[in-house]
Design a protein around this motif. Structure first.
Motif, PDB file in Angstrom:
ATOM      1  N   VAL A   5       0.860  -1.186   0.000  1.00 30.30           N
ATOM      2  CA  VAL A   5       0.000   0.000   0.000  1.00 30.30           C
ATOM      3  C   VAL A   5       0.893   1.231   0.000  1.00 30.30           C
ATOM      4  O   VAL A   5       1.828   1.339   0.798  1.00 30.30           O
ATOM      5  N   LEU A   6       0.604   2.159  -0.916  1.00 30.16           N
ATOM      6  CA  LEU A   6       1.293   3.447  -0.957  1.00 30.16           C
ATOM      7  C   LEU A   6       0.296   4.512  -0.526  1.00 30.16           C
ATOM      8  O   LEU A   6      -0.797   4.605  -1.091  1.00 30.16           O
ATOM      9  N   LEU A   7       0.670   5.279   0.482  1.00 32.05           N
ATOM     10  CA  LEU A   7      -0.160   6.382   0.962  1.00 32.05           C
ATOM     11  C   LEU A   7       0.597   7.667   0.683  1.00 32.05           C
ATOM     12  O   LEU A   7       1.635   7.941   1.284  1.00 32.05           O
ATOM     13  N   ASP A   8       0.085   8.443  -0.260  1.00 30.39           N
ATOM     14  CA  ASP A   8       0.735   9.663  -0.741  1.00 30.39           C
ATOM     15  C   ASP A   8       0.181  10.851   0.041  1.00 30.39           C
ATOM     16  O   ASP A   8      -1.022  11.129  -0.001  1.00 30.39           O
ATOM     17  N   LEU A  39       6.821  -1.201   7.245  1.00 29.23           N
ATOM     18  CA  LEU A  39       6.511   0.022   6.511  1.00 29.23           C
ATOM     19  C   LEU A  39       7.657   0.991   6.649  1.00 29.23           C
ATOM     20  O   LEU A  39       8.537   0.833   7.494  1.00 29.23           O
ATOM     21  N   GLU A  40       7.624   1.992   5.786  1.00 28.60           N
ATOM     22  CA  GLU A  40       8.601   3.068   5.877  1.00 28.60           C
ATOM     23  C   GLU A  40       7.981   4.330   5.310  1.00 28.60           C
ATOM     24  O   GLU A  40       7.042   4.278   4.517  1.00 28.60           O
ATOM     25  N   ALA A  41       8.507   5.455   5.738  1.00 34.24           N
ATOM     26  CA  ALA A  41       8.107   6.751   5.198  1.00 34.24           C
ATOM     27  C   ALA A  41       9.253   7.249   4.333  1.00 34.24           C
ATOM     28  O   ALA A  41      10.405   7.258   4.773  1.00 34.24           O
ATOM     29  N   ILE A  42       8.936   7.636   3.105  1.00 38.57           N
ATOM     30  CA  ILE A  42       9.950   8.191   2.218  1.00 38.57           C
ATOM     31  C   ILE A  42       9.555   9.625   1.882  1.00 38.57           C
ATOM     32  O   ILE A  42       8.384   9.955   1.775  1.00 38.57           O
ATOM     33  N   VAL A  43      10.567  10.483   1.762  1.00 35.67           N
ATOM     34  CA  VAL A  43      10.349  11.914   1.564  1.00 35.67           C
ATOM     35  C   VAL A  43      10.894  12.324   0.202  1.00 35.67           C
ATOM     36  O   VAL A  43      12.011  11.948  -0.169  1.00 35.67           O
ATOM     37  N   PRO A  48      10.117  18.463   0.749  1.00 40.78           N
ATOM     38  CA  PRO A  48      10.062  17.755   2.033  1.00 40.78           C
ATOM     39  C   PRO A  48       8.648  17.656   2.623  1.00 40.78           C
ATOM     40  O   PRO A  48       8.436  16.914   3.567  1.00 40.78           O
ATOM     41  N   ALA A  49       7.693  18.368   2.047  1.00 43.38           N
ATOM     42  CA  ALA A  49       6.301  18.267   2.506  1.00 43.38           C
ATOM     43  C   ALA A  49       5.533  17.167   1.759  1.00 43.38           C
ATOM     44  O   ALA A  49       4.351  16.965   2.005  1.00 43.38           O
ATOM     45  N   HIS A  50       6.220  16.468   0.864  1.00 43.30           N
ATOM     46  CA  HIS A  50       5.604  15.360   0.128  1.00 43.30           C
ATOM     47  C   HIS A  50       6.192  14.053   0.656  1.00 43.30           C
ATOM     48  O   HIS A  50       7.378  13.777   0.492  1.00 43.30           O
ATOM     49  N   VAL A  51       5.341  13.276   1.311  1.00 44.17           N
ATOM     50  CA  VAL A  51       5.764  12.040   1.969  1.00 44.17           C
ATOM     51  C   VAL A  51       4.925  10.885   1.444  1.00 44.17           C
ATOM     52  O   VAL A  51       3.713  11.027   1.263  1.00 44.17           O
ATOM     53  N   ILE A  52       5.564   9.763   1.210  1.00 45.30           N
ATOM     54  CA  ILE A  52       4.837   8.554   0.835  1.00 45.30           C
ATOM     55  C   ILE A  52       5.131   7.492   1.890  1.00 45.30           C
ATOM     56  O   ILE A  52       6.277   7.250   2.248  1.00 45.30           O
ATOM     57  N   ILE A  53       4.054   6.897   2.391  1.00 47.38           N
ATOM     58  CA  ILE A  53       4.175   5.781   3.324  1.00 47.38           C
ATOM     59  C   ILE A  53       4.050   4.504   2.498  1.00 47.38           C
ATOM     60  O   ILE A  53       3.081   4.324   1.759  1.00 47.38           O
ATOM     61  N   VAL A  54       5.049   3.627   2.616  1.00 51.68           N
ATOM     62  CA  VAL A  54       5.052   2.348   1.905  1.00 51.68           C
ATOM     63  C   VAL A  54       4.796   1.266   2.954  1.00 51.68           C
ATOM     64  O   VAL A  54       5.601   1.081   3.871  1.00 51.68           O
ATOM     65  N   GLU A  85      -4.123  18.233   1.528  1.00 49.52           N
ATOM     66  CA  GLU A  85      -5.109  17.666   0.612  1.00 49.52           C
ATOM     67  C   GLU A  85      -5.356  16.225   1.011  1.00 49.52           C
ATOM     68  O   GLU A  85      -4.594  15.652   1.791  1.00 49.52           O
ATOM     69  N   ALA A  86      -6.428  15.675   0.500  1.00 48.98           N
ATOM     70  CA  ALA A  86      -6.776  14.298   0.859  1.00 48.98           C
ATOM     71  C   ALA A  86      -5.648  13.346   0.452  1.00 48.98           C
ATOM     72  O   ALA A  86      -5.144  13.429  -0.678  1.00 48.98           O
ATOM     73  N   PRO A  87      -5.239  12.452   1.349  1.00 49.15           N
ATOM     74  CA  PRO A  87      -4.223  11.460   0.990  1.00 49.15           C
ATOM     75  C   PRO A  87      -4.732  10.580  -0.151  1.00 49.15           C
ATOM     76  O   PRO A  87      -5.930  10.335  -0.289  1.00 49.15           O
ATOM     77  N   VAL A  88      -3.798  10.105  -0.955  1.00 50.12           N
ATOM     78  CA  VAL A  88      -4.126   9.194  -2.046  1.00 50.12           C
ATOM     79  C   VAL A  88      -3.533   7.838  -1.694  1.00 50.12           C
ATOM     80  O   VAL A  88      -2.325   7.727  -1.464  1.00 50.12           O
ATOM     81  N   LYS A  89      -4.401   6.820  -1.644  1.00 54.81           N
ATOM     82  CA  LYS A  89      -3.956   5.471  -1.299  1.00 54.81           C
ATOM     83  C   LYS A  89      -4.076   4.588  -2.534  1.00 54.81           C
ATOM     84  O   LYS A  89      -5.103   4.569  -3.197  1.00 54.81           O
ATOM     85  N   THR A  90      -2.998   3.849  -2.817  1.00 53.93           N
ATOM     86  CA  THR A  90      -2.996   2.894  -3.916  1.00 53.93           C
ATOM     87  C   THR A  90      -2.589   1.544  -3.348  1.00 53.93           C
ATOM     88  O   THR A  90      -1.610   1.449  -2.612  1.00 53.93           O
TER      89      THR A  90
END
Length: 100
Positions: A5-8, A39-43, A48-54, A85-90
């Motif tokens: 799961v990617l959470l943008d 899981l991990e958080a990547i920036v 730096p305000a754009h983070v994706i949780i893997v 903005e609303a997170p985007v989950k894929t």
């Protein structure tokens, strides 16, 4: 078959000084959820305000149960307070076999 799961997330730049604490609290609860494999958080280097949780899950059903819990008062995290903005989950649950 495992699920990825990617959470943008787009974080309010004014909240960047709080993001580490909020992510730590949020992701500790995520890691403890049954079926979470890690899981991990990547920036984003450029933003730096754009983070994706893997996230890695044993099954999509495990992730779905977790996602439902996050909608409850007990599962609410502080992330909603700092996103712009609303997170985007894929959700990805298939692996294409490759011959390398």
């Amino acid at each position: 078959m495992t699920t990825t799961v990617l959470l943008d997330l787009h974080i309010d730049p004014a909240a960047l000084d709080r993001i580490a604490d909020i992510l730590s609290e949020t992701l500790t609860a995520t890691r403890a959820w049954p079926g979470n494999l890690g899981l991990e958080a990547i920036v984003d280097d450029a933003d730096p305000a754009h983070v994706i949780i893997v996230e890695q899950w044993s099954t999509t059903a495990d992730h779905d149960a977790y996602a439902q819990w996050r909608l409850t008062p007990e599962g609410r995290s502080g992330l909603g307070d700092i996103v712009t903005e609303a997170p985007v989950k894929t959700i990805y649950s298939r692996t294409i076999p490759l011959s390398l």
